[in-house]
Structure formats: structure tokens, C-alpha cells
Write a protein that holds these residues in place. Sequence first.
Motif, PDB file in Angstrom:
ATOM      1  N   LEU A   7       0.795  -1.148   0.021  1.00 26.74           N
ATOM      2  CA  LEU A   7       0.000  -0.040   0.064  1.00 26.74           C
ATOM      3  C   LEU A   7       0.771   1.195  -0.034  1.00 26.74           C
ATOM      4  O   LEU A   7       0.714   2.288  -0.834  1.00 26.74           O
ATOM      5  N   VAL A   8       1.780   1.188   0.804  1.00 29.75           N
ATOM      6  CA  VAL A   8       2.758   2.455   0.933  1.00 29.75           C
ATOM      7  C   VAL A   8       3.528   2.658  -0.409  1.00 29.75           C
ATOM      8  O   VAL A   8       4.038   3.930  -0.410  1.00 29.75           O
ATOM      9  N   GLN A   9       3.775   1.653  -1.105  1.00 31.45           N
ATOM     10  CA  GLN A   9       4.548   1.643  -2.422  1.00 31.45           C
ATOM     11  C   GLN A   9       3.701   2.044  -3.355  1.00 31.45           C
ATOM     12  O   GLN A   9       4.267   3.051  -4.097  1.00 31.45           O
ATOM     13  N   ARG A  32     -14.367   6.548   7.764  1.00 32.24           N
ATOM     14  CA  ARG A  32     -14.246   5.557   8.689  1.00 32.24           C
ATOM     15  C   ARG A  32     -12.699   5.423   9.422  1.00 32.24           C
ATOM     16  O   ARG A  32     -12.369   5.668  10.430  1.00 32.24           O
ATOM     17  N   ALA A  33     -11.889   5.448   8.432  1.00 33.77           N
ATOM     18  CA  ALA A  33     -10.523   5.498   8.583  1.00 33.77           C
ATOM     19  C   ALA A  33      -9.919   6.963   9.185  1.00 33.77           C
ATOM     20  O   ALA A  33      -9.251   6.728  10.058  1.00 33.77           O
ATOM     21  N   ALA A  34     -10.591   7.867   8.535  1.00 32.46           N
ATOM     22  CA  ALA A  34     -10.194   9.288   9.359  1.00 32.46           C
ATOM     23  C   ALA A  34     -10.675   9.349  10.734  1.00 32.46           C
ATOM     24  O   ALA A  34      -9.718   9.685  11.869  1.00 32.46           O
ATOM     25  N   LEU A  35     -11.930   8.938  10.824  1.00 31.40           N
ATOM     26  CA  LEU A  35     -12.511   8.838  12.337  1.00 31.40           C
ATOM     27  C   LEU A  35     -11.721   7.927  13.297  1.00 31.40           C
ATOM     28  O   LEU A  35     -11.738   8.006  14.505  1.00 31.40           O
ATOM     29  N   GLN A 104      -6.678   4.589   2.948  1.00 29.07           N
ATOM     30  CA  GLN A 104      -7.694   3.902   2.789  1.00 29.07           C
ATOM     31  C   GLN A 104      -8.128   3.915   1.435  1.00 29.07           C
ATOM     32  O   GLN A 104      -8.606   2.921   0.693  1.00 29.07           O
ATOM     33  N   ALA A 105      -8.023   5.248   0.678  1.00 28.18           N
ATOM     34  CA  ALA A 105      -8.492   5.297  -0.560  1.00 28.18           C
ATOM     35  C   ALA A 105      -7.656   4.356  -1.717  1.00 28.18           C
ATOM     36  O   ALA A 105      -8.181   3.600  -2.534  1.00 28.18           O
ATOM     37  N   THR A 106      -6.528   4.338  -1.371  1.00 24.54           N
ATOM     38  CA  THR A 106      -5.506   3.640  -2.283  1.00 24.54           C
ATOM     39  C   THR A 106      -5.814   1.932  -2.002  1.00 24.54           C
ATOM     40  O   THR A 106      -5.872   1.316  -3.202  1.00 24.54           O
ATOM     41  N   GLU A 107      -6.228   1.655  -0.983  1.00 29.50           N
ATOM     42  CA  GLU A 107      -6.393   0.084  -0.807  1.00 29.50           C
ATOM     43  C   GLU A 107      -7.915  -0.095  -1.490  1.00 29.50           C
ATOM     44  O   GLU A 107      -7.817  -1.383  -2.053  1.00 29.50           O
ATOM     45  N   LEU A 108      -8.704   0.930  -1.637  1.00 32.13           N
ATOM     46  CA  LEU A 108      -9.888   0.607  -2.256  1.00 32.13           C
ATOM     47  C   LEU A 108      -9.784   0.915  -3.821  1.00 32.13           C
ATOM     48  O   LEU A 108     -10.798   0.633  -4.781  1.00 32.13           O
ATOM     49  N   ALA A 149      -8.840  15.446  -2.437  1.00 33.14           N
ATOM     50  CA  ALA A 149      -9.945  14.911  -3.571  1.00 33.14           C
ATOM     51  C   ALA A 149      -9.603  13.583  -3.695  1.00 33.14           C
ATOM     52  O   ALA A 149      -8.427  12.829  -3.752  1.00 33.14           O
ATOM     53  N   PHE A 150     -10.871  12.932  -4.266  1.00 35.34           N
ATOM     54  CA  PHE A 150     -10.853  11.479  -4.373  1.00 35.34           C
ATOM     55  C   PHE A 150     -11.551  11.319  -5.347  1.00 35.34           C
ATOM     56  O   PHE A 150     -12.514  11.844  -5.934  1.00 35.34           O
ATOM     57  N   GLY A 151     -11.234  10.126  -6.100  1.00 31.36           N
ATOM     58  CA  GLY A 151     -12.028   9.538  -7.304  1.00 31.36           C
ATOM     59  C   GLY A 151     -11.205   8.159  -8.068  1.00 31.36           C
ATOM     60  O   GLY A 151     -10.136   7.924  -7.565  1.00 31.36           O
ATOM     61  N   HIS A 152     -11.708   7.872  -9.097  1.00 36.25           N
ATOM     62  CA  HIS A 152     -11.208   6.648  -9.854  1.00 36.25           C
ATOM     63  C   HIS A 152      -9.998   7.118 -10.678  1.00 36.25           C
ATOM     64  O   HIS A 152     -10.375   8.270 -11.360  1.00 36.25           O
TER      65      HIS A 152
END
Length: 175
Positions: A7-9, A32-35, A104-108, A149-152
Amino acid sequence: MNSFADLVQVRRSIRKFTEEELKPEELQSILRAALMSPTSKSSRSWHFIVVDDKTLLEKLSRCKEAGAAFVADAPLAVVVLGDAAVTDVWVEDASIAAVTMQYQATELGLGSCWAQIRNREMADGTPADDVLRFLLGYPQNLTALAIVAFGHPAVERKPQDEEKLKWENVHINNF
Ligand SMILES: Cc1cc2nc3c(=O)[nH]c(=O)nc-3n(C[C@H](O)[C@H](O)[C@H](O)COP(=O)(O)O)c2cc1C
């Protein structure tokens, strides 16, 4: 994604997104990850404003002179705020929450990018935080740290290059 080491890579800043919206459960996981992120003395003083309105995203993208244009084309952004009256380390708490959302976004399989707001201004000197406060209506006790910002991802980015890690910046026992 097999492990945190992967993930970190593979996490890279993504500034171009497809039109595809985030699924409600993806947004839920990110928040959820933020909280769940750690905060000094467990103050949890941060606030998060989720923005998915296209017109508003476009306005957010112009809150500072440069470096936030990509926010306009993202399907969603989270404005990360902290409360200096609650903790003197709100910047650290809010930063950890922001980056935790990014992992978390990266994992998704989603892309994300941080747009710095704290200490940033419009060309006329108006603080970016003032612009966001006007647009989003948050109270005076809160200060915006960043917009994430988040997205595909609409672009592919190479994972971090193992050969280019700055191991020379790591010091053992003595500088
Ligand atoms: C504190 C911080 C502020 C950043 N501010 C911006 C910004 O305002 N605009 C932007 O496009 N990227 C911003 N970034 C993303 C960095 O440019 C990016 O993380 C860096 O170039 C390394 O690339 P990588 O994330 O793909 O590994 C910021 C990142 C951090 C951690």
C-alpha cells in the motif's frame, strides 16, 4: 493489495479522475479511516466536510492561487479542518487523518491528492481558509488544513521507486 508494505509503495498522488462517482460504501470507508486515526490526547478535534457538488468543487479549486485546480474535476473532496482552541497540535491531528484517508482510498483502488490550504492564499492575498469558510460556512474556531480530492484514477502512476528512497536521511542513534 496484499499488505501495508504494498500500500505504501503504490500510493501516489492522483490529480486526474474519471467521471465515475464514489460508491457510498467507499466514502464510508474513507471517513471511517479518518475517524479512527490517532489524535493527541484523543482530542478528535477534527471536522470533515464532504463536497460532491460539482459547482462547489469548482469553486473550491479556485480558493488559492495555484495547486488546487485538480479539485474541480474530482467527483468528491473532503475538506479537513482542525480546532486550535481544542488542541495546540491540531495540524498534526488533521494531517494524520488526511493521509489515513489517502491510504484507505489507495486500498480501495481509488486515487487521491492533497491540496494544501493552511498558509496558502489567493493571488490578492486573501487566505484560502477565508475563501473556504465563506463557501462552506464553518465557524471561526475551525481552520482548514487541506482539501483531499478522491476519485477513480484516470491516469496510471508508477509505484514508489525502491531505489530512490532517501535512506541517507535516516540516522541511527546520532545524526
Ligand atoms: C502537506 C502536503 C501538501 C501538498 N499540497 C499539494 C497541493 O497543494 N497541490 C498538489 O497538487 N499536491 C499537493 N501535495 C501532493 C504532493 O505534491 C505529492 O505528495 C508529492 O509530489 C509526492 O508525490 P506522490 O504523492 O505521488 O508520492 C501535497 C502533499 C502534502 C503531503
